[in-house]
Design a protein around this motif. Structure first.
Motif, short mmCIF file in Angstrom:
data_model
loop_
_atom_site.label_atom_id
_atom_site.label_comp_id
_atom_site.label_asym_id
_atom_site.label_seq_id
_atom_site.Cartn_x
_atom_site.Cartn_y
_atom_site.Cartn_z
N THR A 27 0.81 -1.16 0.24
CA THR A 27 0.03 0.08 -0.19
C THR A 27 0.82 1.36 0.01
O THR A 27 0.62 2.10 -0.67
CB THR A 27 -0.98 0.00 1.24
N ASP A 28 1.91 1.41 0.93
CA ASP A 28 2.86 2.60 0.94
C ASP A 28 3.61 2.59 -0.35
O ASP A 28 3.72 3.87 -0.97
CB ASP A 28 3.98 2.38 1.89
N ALA A 29 3.98 1.63 -0.99
CA ALA A 29 4.71 1.23 -2.28
C ALA A 29 3.76 2.18 -3.36
O ALA A 29 4.27 2.92 -4.49
CB ALA A 29 5.09 -0.01 -2.81
N HIS A 41 2.47 6.67 -6.81
CA HIS A 41 1.47 7.59 -7.33
C HIS A 41 1.94 9.18 -6.88
O HIS A 41 1.74 9.77 -8.14
CB HIS A 41 0.11 7.33 -6.64
N GLU A 42 2.72 9.20 -6.11
CA GLU A 42 3.23 10.73 -5.63
C GLU A 42 4.15 10.97 -6.74
O GLU A 42 4.31 12.02 -7.22
CB GLU A 42 3.70 10.67 -4.37
N LEU A 43 5.19 9.88 -7.23
CA LEU A 43 6.22 9.98 -8.07
C LEU A 43 5.52 10.23 -9.41
O LEU A 43 5.94 11.34 -10.06
CB LEU A 43 6.94 8.77 -8.35
N LEU A 44 4.52 9.83 -9.77
CA LEU A 44 3.91 9.85 -11.25
C LEU A 44 3.36 11.32 -11.36
O LEU A 44 2.98 11.98 -12.37
CB LEU A 44 2.93 8.75 -11.35
N ALA A 102 -2.14 5.77 -14.78
CA ALA A 102 -0.63 5.26 -14.99
C ALA A 102 -0.20 4.34 -13.92
O ALA A 102 0.21 3.38 -14.15
CB ALA A 102 0.48 6.33 -15.23
N THR A 103 -0.59 4.51 -12.70
CA THR A 103 -0.50 3.38 -11.49
C THR A 103 -1.14 2.21 -11.82
O THR A 103 -0.55 1.20 -11.59
CB THR A 103 -1.02 4.33 -10.23
N ILE A 104 -2.60 2.14 -12.19
CA ILE A 104 -3.15 1.04 -12.45
C ILE A 104 -2.48 0.32 -13.40
O ILE A 104 -2.21 -1.10 -13.55
CB ILE A 104 -4.64 1.31 -13.04
N ALA A 105 -2.30 1.00 -14.76
CA ALA A 105 -1.41 0.22 -15.78
C ALA A 105 -0.17 -0.32 -15.36
O ALA A 105 0.16 -1.59 -15.75
CB ALA A 105 -1.29 1.30 -16.92
#
Length: 204
Positions: free
Chosen positions: A25-27, A32-35, A66-69
């Motif tokens: 979850t943390d990763a 997401h924050e990076l993206l 993008a995170t989901i992909a």
């Protein structure tokens, strides 16, 4: 995939994103924050006329998609680059697609002659008024949304609406210049056929 061939930071990302519980979850949150950061840099680099909350909404949506992909395609990561570099490509493409979609969904109120030259070849003069222009744009939007493949849509929007250089877009999508132009040609043909079918353009 042999993780031993991957750099230490990338191995850590893969281990956590493929894991379970709070670590995963943390990763995902950090990814997401990076993206989001990469997405913000990308939209500002493009110099789009979109701004404020609307632009931030595009960034957030691009980062989420993008995170989901990425999570679905973790097994496709082969270690040719750092994981963060590989992941950043997803949000760059998502941001480009969403900005392009915004541009064709929200055209400028007045369409100048050069704007009309960017849509499928249109015999005759420009529309007689703003209402007709808006109606034609809606028909074009519908054609782009429903008649084109995802690849055709990305290429058409990138080349025609965003005016991304062919070499740049080709590099992002892994396509040659000839393949790009062939894709744009096919997309224009589909859009024009739709406009003819809806009697926005004459046959022939």
């Amino acid at each position: 995939m042999e993780w031993c061939a991957v750099d230490a930071e990338s191995r850590e990302w893969l281990a956590q994103l493929n894991g379970h519980g709070n670590a995963r979850t943390d990763a995902i949150r950090r990814l997401h924050e990076l993206l989001v950061r990469v997405g913000r840099r990308e939209v500002h680099r493009r110099g789009t006329r979109i701004n404020g909350a609307e632009l931030e909404d595009i960034v957030q949506q691009a980062a989420s998609d993008a995170t989901i992909a990425i999570l679905r395609k973790l097994t496709a990561f082969r270690g040719d680059s750092r994981f963060t570099t590989w992941a950043s490509r997803f949000v760059i493409l998502e941001a480009a697609s969403k900005i392009g979609r915004h541009h064709w969904r929200h055209p400028r109120p007045h369409l100048a002659h050069e704007d009309w030259e960017q849509i499928p070849e249109r015999p005759g003069g420009e529309p007689s008024g703003q209402a007709e222009a808006a109606d034609l744009w809606e028909a074009i939007c519908h054609a782009v949304d429903t008649k084109l493949t995802d690849r055709q849509r990305r290429v058409f929007v990138g080349i025609v609406f965003e005016q991304i250089p062919a070499d740049t877009l080709g590099s992002r999508l892994g396509m040659s210049r000839n393949a790009l132009y062939k894709t744009v040609f096919d997309a224009r043909r589909k859009i024009r056929a739709h406009l003819v079918d809806r009697e926005y353009l004459p046959c022939g």
